[in-house]
Design a protein around this motif. Sequence first.
Motif, PDB file in Angstrom:
ATOM      1  N   PRO A 209       0.838  -1.208   0.000  1.00 35.23           N
ATOM      2  CA  PRO A 209       0.000   0.000   0.000  1.00 35.23           C
ATOM      3  C   PRO A 209       0.871   1.255   0.000  1.00 35.23           C
ATOM      4  O   PRO A 209       1.889   1.322   0.690  1.00 35.23           O
ATOM      5  N   ASP A 210       0.501   2.213  -0.823  1.00 37.71           N
ATOM      6  CA  ASP A 210       1.157   3.524  -0.847  1.00 37.71           C
ATOM      7  C   ASP A 210       2.647   3.480  -1.180  1.00 37.71           C
ATOM      8  O   ASP A 210       3.420   4.308  -0.689  1.00 37.71           O
ATOM      9  N   ALA A 211       3.065   2.541  -2.009  1.00 42.12           N
ATOM     10  CA  ALA A 211       4.471   2.521  -2.433  1.00 42.12           C
ATOM     11  C   ALA A 211       4.727   3.748  -3.313  1.00 42.12           C
ATOM     12  O   ALA A 211       3.897   4.099  -4.144  1.00 42.12           O
ATOM     13  N   PRO A 212       5.856   4.416  -3.131  1.00 42.36           N
ATOM     14  CA  PRO A 212       6.135   5.599  -3.954  1.00 42.36           C
ATOM     15  C   PRO A 212       6.382   5.213  -5.412  1.00 42.36           C
ATOM     16  O   PRO A 212       6.792   4.097  -5.709  1.00 42.36           O
ATOM     17  N   ALA A 213       6.122   6.147  -6.295  1.00 36.47           N
ATOM     18  CA  ALA A 213       6.365   5.920  -7.721  1.00 36.47           C
ATOM     19  C   ALA A 213       7.859   5.779  -7.978  1.00 36.47           C
ATOM     20  O   ALA A 213       8.682   6.381  -7.290  1.00 36.47           O
ATOM     21  N   ARG A 214       8.194   4.983  -8.979  1.00 37.01           N
ATOM     22  CA  ARG A 214       9.590   4.778  -9.355  1.00 37.01           C
ATOM     23  C   ARG A 214       9.982   5.832 -10.376  1.00 37.01           C
ATOM     24  O   ARG A 214       9.297   6.005 -11.389  1.00 37.01           O
ATOM     25  N   PRO A 215      11.094   6.535 -10.141  1.00 39.24           N
ATOM     26  CA  PRO A 215      11.536   7.497 -11.166  1.00 39.24           C
ATOM     27  C   PRO A 215      12.074   6.744 -12.385  1.00 39.24           C
ATOM     28  O   PRO A 215      12.883   5.847 -12.244  1.00 39.24           O
ATOM     29  N   SER A 216      11.579   7.099 -13.551  1.00 37.00           N
ATOM     30  CA  SER A 216      12.052   6.480 -14.787  1.00 37.00           C
ATOM     31  C   SER A 216      12.541   7.505 -15.793  1.00 37.00           C
ATOM     32  O   SER A 216      13.444   7.238 -16.552  1.00 37.00           O
ATOM     33  N   TRP A 217      11.889   8.625 -15.835  1.00 33.90           N
ATOM     34  CA  TRP A 217      12.224   9.657 -16.804  1.00 33.90           C
ATOM     35  C   TRP A 217      12.429  10.967 -16.079  1.00 33.90           C
ATOM     36  O   TRP A 217      11.485  11.455 -15.497  1.00 33.90           O
ATOM     37  N   PRO A 218      13.581  11.577 -16.019  1.00 31.82           N
ATOM     38  CA  PRO A 218      14.792  11.046 -16.645  1.00 31.82           C
ATOM     39  C   PRO A 218      15.266   9.797 -15.909  1.00 31.82           C
ATOM     40  O   PRO A 218      14.856   9.535 -14.781  1.00 31.82           O
ATOM     41  N   GLU A 219      16.110   9.033 -16.564  1.00 30.01           N
ATOM     42  CA  GLU A 219      16.585   7.790 -15.977  1.00 30.01           C
ATOM     43  C   GLU A 219      17.297   8.085 -14.668  1.00 30.01           C
ATOM     44  O   GLU A 219      18.132   8.972 -14.577  1.00 30.01           O
ATOM     45  N   ALA A 220      16.927   7.313 -13.641  1.00 32.22           N
ATOM     46  CA  ALA A 220      17.509   7.489 -12.316  1.00 32.22           C
ATOM     47  C   ALA A 220      18.642   6.486 -12.107  1.00 32.22           C
ATOM     48  O   ALA A 220      18.732   5.471 -12.798  1.00 32.22           O
ATOM     49  N   ARG A 221      19.491   6.764 -11.131  1.00 33.33           N
ATOM     50  CA  ARG A 221      20.548   5.840 -10.761  1.00 33.33           C
ATOM     51  C   ARG A 221      19.946   4.533 -10.272  1.00 33.33           C
ATOM     52  O   ARG A 221      18.848   4.507  -9.765  1.00 33.33           O
ATOM     53  N   GLY A 222      20.663   3.454 -10.401  1.00 31.43           N
ATOM     54  CA  GLY A 222      20.197   2.166  -9.901  1.00 31.43           C
ATOM     55  C   GLY A 222      19.771   1.252 -11.032  1.00 31.43           C
ATOM     56  O   GLY A 222      20.091   1.479 -12.195  1.00 31.43           O
ATOM     57  N   LEU A 223      19.041   0.220 -10.682  1.00 30.03           N
ATOM     58  CA  LEU A 223      18.591  -0.752 -11.664  1.00 30.03           C
ATOM     59  C   LEU A 223      17.793  -0.054 -12.758  1.00 30.03           C
ATOM     60  O   LEU A 223      16.841   0.663 -12.479  1.00 30.03           O
ATOM     61  N   ARG A 224      18.150  -0.232 -13.992  1.00 26.99           N
ATOM     62  CA  ARG A 224      17.560   0.495 -15.112  1.00 26.99           C
ATOM     63  C   ARG A 224      16.342  -0.200 -15.698  1.00 26.99           C
ATOM     64  O   ARG A 224      15.319   0.392 -15.929  1.00 26.99           O
ATOM     65  N   HIS A 225      16.477  -1.495 -16.003  1.00 29.33           N
ATOM     66  CA  HIS A 225      15.377  -2.212 -16.628  1.00 29.33           C
ATOM     67  C   HIS A 225      15.566  -3.709 -16.447  1.00 29.33           C
ATOM     68  O   HIS A 225      16.612  -4.166 -16.004  1.00 29.33           O
ATOM     69  N   LEU A 226      14.546  -4.449 -16.817  1.00 34.00           N
ATOM     70  CA  LEU A 226      14.557  -5.903 -16.771  1.00 34.00           C
ATOM     71  C   LEU A 226      14.480  -6.396 -18.207  1.00 34.00           C
ATOM     72  O   LEU A 226      13.572  -6.002 -18.951  1.00 34.00           O
ATOM     73  N   ALA A 227      15.445  -7.216 -18.622  1.00 33.27           N
ATOM     74  CA  ALA A 227      15.494  -7.701 -20.001  1.00 33.27           C
ATOM     75  C   ALA A 227      15.206  -9.203 -20.041  1.00 33.27           C
ATOM     76  O   ALA A 227      15.756  -9.968 -19.252  1.00 33.27           O
ATOM     77  N   PHE A 228      14.341  -9.598 -20.978  1.00 33.96           N
ATOM     78  CA  PHE A 228      14.007 -10.997 -21.187  1.00 33.96           C
ATOM     79  C   PHE A 228      14.603 -11.453 -22.511  1.00 33.96           C
ATOM     80  O   PHE A 228      14.482 -10.761 -23.523  1.00 33.96           O
ATOM     81  N   ALA A 229      15.244 -12.624 -22.527  1.00 35.01           N
ATOM     82  CA  ALA A 229      15.787 -13.196 -23.754  1.00 35.01           C
ATOM     83  C   ALA A 229      14.668 -13.842 -24.552  1.00 35.01           C
ATOM     84  O   ALA A 229      13.793 -14.509 -23.989  1.00 35.01           O
ATOM     85  N   VAL A 230      14.680 -13.621 -25.867  1.00 36.33           N
ATOM     86  CA  VAL A 230      13.733 -14.264 -26.777  1.00 36.33           C
ATOM     87  C   VAL A 230      14.498 -14.827 -27.967  1.00 36.33           C
ATOM     88  O   VAL A 230      15.576 -14.348 -28.318  1.00 36.33           O
ATOM     89  N   ASP A 231      13.923 -15.852 -28.576  1.00 32.02           N
ATOM     90  CA  ASP A 231      14.524 -16.440 -29.776  1.00 32.02           C
ATOM     91  C   ASP A 231      14.160 -15.654 -31.027  1.00 32.02           C
ATOM     92  O   ASP A 231      14.970 -15.526 -31.941  1.00 32.02           O
ATOM     93  N   ASP A 232      12.928 -15.161 -31.082  1.00 24.88           N
ATOM     94  CA  ASP A 232      12.415 -14.495 -32.276  1.00 24.88           C
ATOM     95  C   ASP A 232      11.735 -13.195 -31.859  1.00 24.88           C
ATOM     96  O   ASP A 232      10.597 -13.203 -31.388  1.00 24.88           O
ATOM     97  N   ILE A 233      12.435 -12.086 -32.019  1.00 27.55           N
ATOM     98  CA  ILE A 233      11.898 -10.802 -31.557  1.00 27.55           C
ATOM     99  C   ILE A 233      10.670 -10.380 -32.362  1.00 27.55           C
ATOM    100  O   ILE A 233       9.750  -9.772 -31.811  1.00 27.55           O
ATOM    101  N   ASP A 234      10.633 -10.729 -33.653  1.00 23.10           N
ATOM    102  CA  ASP A 234       9.470 -10.355 -34.455  1.00 23.10           C
ATOM    103  C   ASP A 234       8.206 -11.041 -33.950  1.00 23.10           C
ATOM    104  O   ASP A 234       7.162 -10.408 -33.807  1.00 23.10           O
ATOM    105  N   ALA A 235       8.293 -12.321 -33.646  1.00 26.91           N
ATOM    106  CA  ALA A 235       7.137 -13.062 -33.127  1.00 26.91           C
ATOM    107  C   ALA A 235       6.737 -12.542 -31.748  1.00 26.91           C
ATOM    108  O   ALA A 235       5.548 -12.384 -31.462  1.00 26.91           O
ATOM    109  N   ALA A 236       7.721 -12.258 -30.905  1.00 23.57           N
ATOM    110  CA  ALA A 236       7.428 -11.744 -29.571  1.00 23.57           C
ATOM    111  C   ALA A 236       6.763 -10.371 -29.648  1.00 23.57           C
ATOM    112  O   ALA A 236       5.796 -10.094 -28.930  1.00 23.57           O
ATOM    113  N   CYS A 237       7.252  -9.524 -30.523  1.00 23.66           N
ATOM    114  CA  CYS A 237       6.659  -8.191 -30.705  1.00 23.66           C
ATOM    115  C   CYS A 237       5.229  -8.307 -31.226  1.00 23.66           C
ATOM    116  O   CYS A 237       4.333  -7.584 -30.763  1.00 23.66           O
ATOM    117  N   ALA A 238       5.002  -9.194 -32.165  1.00 24.53           N
ATOM    118  CA  ALA A 238       3.657  -9.371 -32.714  1.00 24.53           C
ATOM    119  C   ALA A 238       2.692  -9.839 -31.630  1.00 24.53           C
ATOM    120  O   ALA A 238       1.560  -9.355 -31.546  1.00 24.53           O
TER     121      ALA A 238
END
Length: 131
Positions: free
Chosen positions: A60-89
């Motif tokens: 409850p009431d967790a503060p918003a995460r600063p994203s823009w502009p990019e803040a110090r610390g963990l930037r993003h979470l990346a997932f590996a895919v075999d076929d980016i076109d299929a995943a995007c679709a």
Amino acid sequence: MLRGIHHVAVICDDYAVSKAFYVETLGLRVLGEHYREERQSWKLDLALPDGGQVELFSFPDAPARPSWPEARGLRHLAFAVDDIDAACARLTARGVVLEPVRVDPYTGQRFVFFADPDGLPLELYEVAAAG
């Protein structure tokens, strides 16, 4: 020493919306779901195909995460895919807005960014087939 990443924890604003996004849109499998009364918090354990996990929390009431502009610390979470076109679709068909696919200038691999329901930057990174 270190063997790999076991899990990544994500705190969400609207538990039902984020649960649907990670389970239905991204296709992660539910390992366990628990309500922790003392913290007024849900904890959802989700499995990635490679054995890693995403833990989804609601507080409850967790503060918003600063994203823009990019803040110090963990930037993003990346997932590996075999076929980016299929995943995007698949994601586009489910209403997810994607940035344009780009090419990593160092590896030559393709990747794309999008956001979860709370604006957390997520990435799909196409991993070349071994061989």
